[in-house]
Design an enzyme around this catalytic site. Structure first.
Site: not given
Length: 374
Positions: A192, A344
């Site tokens: 990231q 989810c």
């Protein structure tokens, strides 16, 4: 005889959620391997997820199946066995999210590959719930979320903002471009930081590979989006003490987090093993206790229903772009990731388990009151 018993138990449980074995509805399970029944009864969530990854069963609408399972509270009705209890015992006995374990989630999840997330997320690389009010697509919904955060924080030009769990710098980039602030972002993911620095080049945005414990300077505002889910119930108080220490007395702190309607101390075994090691979702009760005498809760906004739409958009992107990245990942990974995203989505759709909260906190209370923004 035992095999027949397991099959009967699975059919009985699923019938409570109006799901049939080898039925004709899109959410009915099609069983390809008879070992599925024993695995689900003896290993519950782990057995269900792993047997899907192994191709032992299929379903046309996985999200709809999970929605019905969660809505019917089948997790409560399927008792955990000793094997599963022992697997999750570490959450109770040890601090699974201690400082020396902080980088595990970065290495095992967020560092899977920037190409995976670039082919799944919106153009700004937001890996958290979008805000779909007045939005027609994922890019618009994610910009809505970023702008909502900026407005709730009452950002002004020249402010310095700390972003705890900054991801690829999506918030920092947006806030710097649109509101003229300086942002310091921290993450435990090497990948990231590498991509985030490239995306934020030329802007007053610093991204650091750093654990939240080690931040020690004052900021006008603090934001944390989708990070406290990795902090763990043993560390909530410490987390908020760190935020309080680094926030100016007249500052605001916005916390964006997935939450559970019930207080728990662990995640399910499948998610812990394959997706978010050592993760867990806080409850309102746990968060309220952790902020006591540190912060005033100025605003609480629940838009958990929007995570269903967000996850479905992520899955559609992932699925449609799979051919671009499949040489790097296995077919079992594809089934694992599909199960993760769609299960989810179904859980958020049920509305009786997973929630999404944005909580605005101040250190001393806002004179005259805080004006809530939606």
């Amino acid at each position: 005889m035992a095999a027949i018993k397991y099959q009967s138990l699975v059919k009985e449980l699923l019938s409570l959620a109006e799901i049939e074995i080898n039925g004709s509805k899109p959410w009915d399970i099609q069983v390809h391997d008879e070992r599925f029944y024993k695995r689900v009864i003896t290993e519950v969530e782990l057995g269900l997820g792993e047997s899907y990854m192994d191709g032992w069963w299929e379903v046309e609408k996985l999200d709809e199946m999970i929605y019905r399972i969660v809505r019917a509270d089948l997790q409560k009705k399927a008792k955990r066995n000793l094997k599963i209890a022992l697997r999750l015992a570490g959450f109770y006995l040890f601090n699974m999210q201690s400082r020396h374990r902080a980088f595990i989630i970065g290495e095992r999840h967020y560092d899977l590959g920037n190409d995976l997330f670039q082919n799944m997320l919106d153009k700004r690389m937001n890996y958290s719930c979008a805000y779909w009010k007045n939005a027609d697509n994922l890019d618009e919904a994610q910009e809505n979320k970023l702008d909502l955060i900026c407005k709730k924080l009452y950002l002004k030009t020249g402010m310095r903002v700390l972003d705890i769990g900054c991801g690829w710098g999506a918030f920092g980039k947006y806030a710097a471009e649109k509101y003229g602030v300086e942002v310091v972002g921290i993450t435990v993911s090497k990948e990231q930081v590498i991509l985030g620095k490239e995306l934020c080049r030329g802007l007053p945005v610093e991204l650091h590979l750093q654990d939240y414990h080690d931040v020690d300077e004052k900021f006008d505002r603090i934001v944390s989006v989708g990070m406290i889910e990795h902090v763990g119930y043993k560390n909530y108080r410490t987390y908020f003490k760190v935020a309080e220490r680094n926030l100016k007395d007249d500052g605001l702190f916005l916390l964006h987090t997935i939450g559970e309607v019930r207080s728990t101390k662990s995640t399910d075994a499948w998610t812990h093993k394959y997706i978010f090691p050592n993760g867990m979702l806080p409850s309102i009760a746990q968060l309220a206790k952790a902020v006591e005498n540190l912060f005033v809760i100025e605003d609480l906004h629940n838009f958990g229903a929007d995570y269903d739409k967000t996850l479905m958009a992520w899955f559609n992107n992932f699925n449609s772009n799979w051919d671009k990245i499949k040489n790097k990942y296995s077919e079992r990974f594809y089934r694992m990731w599909k199960y993760f995203l769609l299960s989810c989505a179904g859980a958020f759709r049920a509305r009786n388990k997973n929630q999404l909260w944005q909580i605005v906190l101040s250190k001393r209370g806002i004179p005259g009151g805080y004006f809530s923004i939606r």
